[in-house]
Scaffold this motif. Sequence first.
Motif, PDB file in Angstrom:
ATOM      1  N   VAL A  10       7.650  18.711   4.143  1.00 39.75           N
ATOM      2  CA  VAL A  10       8.706  17.975   3.430  1.00 39.75           C
ATOM      3  C   VAL A  10       8.645  16.493   3.773  1.00 39.75           C
ATOM      4  CG1 VAL A  10      11.208  17.669   3.261  1.00 39.75           C
ATOM      5  CG2 VAL A  10      10.224  19.951   3.167  1.00 39.75           C
ATOM      6  N   VAL A  11       8.497  16.160   5.054  1.00 39.19           N
ATOM      7  CA  VAL A  11       8.444  14.752   5.467  1.00 39.19           C
ATOM      8  C   VAL A  11       7.186  14.079   4.919  1.00 39.19           C
ATOM      9  CG1 VAL A  11       8.231  13.228   7.466  1.00 39.19           C
ATOM     10  CG2 VAL A  11       9.904  15.064   7.473  1.00 39.19           C
ATOM     11  N   ALA A  12       6.046  14.769   4.969  1.00 42.77           N
ATOM     12  CA  ALA A  12       4.805  14.194   4.433  1.00 42.77           C
ATOM     13  C   ALA A  12       4.914  13.974   2.928  1.00 42.77           C
ATOM     14  CB  ALA A  12       3.631  15.107   4.754  1.00 42.77           C
ATOM     15  N   GLY A  13       5.510  14.902   2.223  1.00 45.19           N
ATOM     16  CA  GLY A  13       5.705  14.733   0.786  1.00 45.19           C
ATOM     17  C   GLY A  13       6.625  13.567   0.466  1.00 45.19           C
ATOM     18  N   ALA A  14       7.696  13.418   1.237  1.00 48.99           N
ATOM     19  CA  ALA A  14       8.612  12.296   1.027  1.00 48.99           C
ATOM     20  C   ALA A  14       7.921  10.969   1.317  1.00 48.99           C
ATOM     21  CB  ALA A  14       9.844  12.456   1.908  1.00 48.99           C
ATOM     22  N   ALA A  15       7.101  10.925   2.359  1.00 50.65           N
ATOM     23  CA  ALA A  15       6.385   9.694   2.696  1.00 50.65           C
ATOM     24  C   ALA A  15       5.395   9.324   1.600  1.00 50.65           C
ATOM     25  CB  ALA A  15       5.666   9.853   4.024  1.00 50.65           C
ATOM     26  N   LEU A  16       4.652  10.281   1.094  1.00 49.31           N
ATOM     27  CA  LEU A  16       3.710   9.996   0.009  1.00 49.31           C
ATOM     28  C   LEU A  16       4.435   9.559  -1.250  1.00 49.31           C
ATOM     29  CD1 LEU A  16       1.059  12.816   0.431  1.00 49.31           C
ATOM     30  CD2 LEU A  16       0.758  10.369   0.789  1.00 49.31           C
ATOM     31  N   TYR A  17       5.575  10.182  -1.541  1.00 46.34           N
ATOM     32  CA  TYR A  17       6.352   9.780  -2.710  1.00 46.34           C
ATOM     33  C   TYR A  17       6.829   8.330  -2.577  1.00 46.34           C
ATOM     34  CZ  TYR A  17      10.191   9.498  -6.034  1.00 46.34           C
ATOM     35  OH  TYR A  17      11.015   9.103  -7.043  1.00 46.34           O
ATOM     36  N   LEU A  18       7.350   7.971  -1.406  1.00 43.36           N
ATOM     37  CA  LEU A  18       7.833   6.604  -1.205  1.00 43.36           C
ATOM     38  C   LEU A  18       6.695   5.596  -1.253  1.00 43.36           C
ATOM     39  CD1 LEU A  18      10.508   7.186   1.571  1.00 43.36           C
ATOM     40  CD2 LEU A  18      10.892   6.630  -0.836  1.00 43.36           C
ATOM     41  N   SER A  27      -1.419   0.232   0.099  1.00 42.35           N
ATOM     42  CA  SER A  27      -2.692   0.938   0.153  1.00 42.35           C
ATOM     43  C   SER A  27      -2.671   1.958   1.279  1.00 42.35           C
ATOM     44  CB  SER A  27      -3.837  -0.049   0.392  1.00 42.35           C
ATOM     45  OG  SER A  27      -5.045   0.637   0.559  1.00 42.35           O
ATOM     46  N   ILE A  28      -3.000   3.201   0.955  1.00 40.27           N
ATOM     47  CA  ILE A  28      -3.070   4.239   1.972  1.00 40.27           C
ATOM     48  C   ILE A  28      -4.510   4.683   2.187  1.00 40.27           C
ATOM     49  CG2 ILE A  28      -0.711   5.073   1.652  1.00 40.27           C
ATOM     50  CD1 ILE A  28      -1.830   7.337  -0.056  1.00 40.27           C
ATOM     51  N   SER A  29      -5.458   3.825   1.795  1.00 38.36           N
ATOM     52  CA  SER A  29      -6.866   4.198   1.867  1.00 38.36           C
ATOM     53  C   SER A  29      -7.515   3.798   3.186  1.00 38.36           C
ATOM     54  CB  SER A  29      -7.628   3.561   0.706  1.00 38.36           C
ATOM     55  OG  SER A  29      -7.583   2.168   0.811  1.00 38.36           O
TER      56      SER A  29
END
Length: 51
Positions: A10-18, A27-29
């Motif tokens: 849930v936290v990882a999904g929220a972080a990626l969404y934000l 950039s997350i590369s």
Amino acid sequence: MVKILIAFVVVAGAALYLLTKGGSDVSISGESHSVESHAPAAAPASAAAEK
């Protein structure tokens, strides 16, 4: 253990969404070593005033 895994997902999904909604300059590369990744340094005001 399952609760920790669910919380992590849930936290990882929220972080990626934000990060994706944060704008085009995020950039997350990983590290970028190109010239375009850094803004040019501004000249100090004191050096410009002495000339």
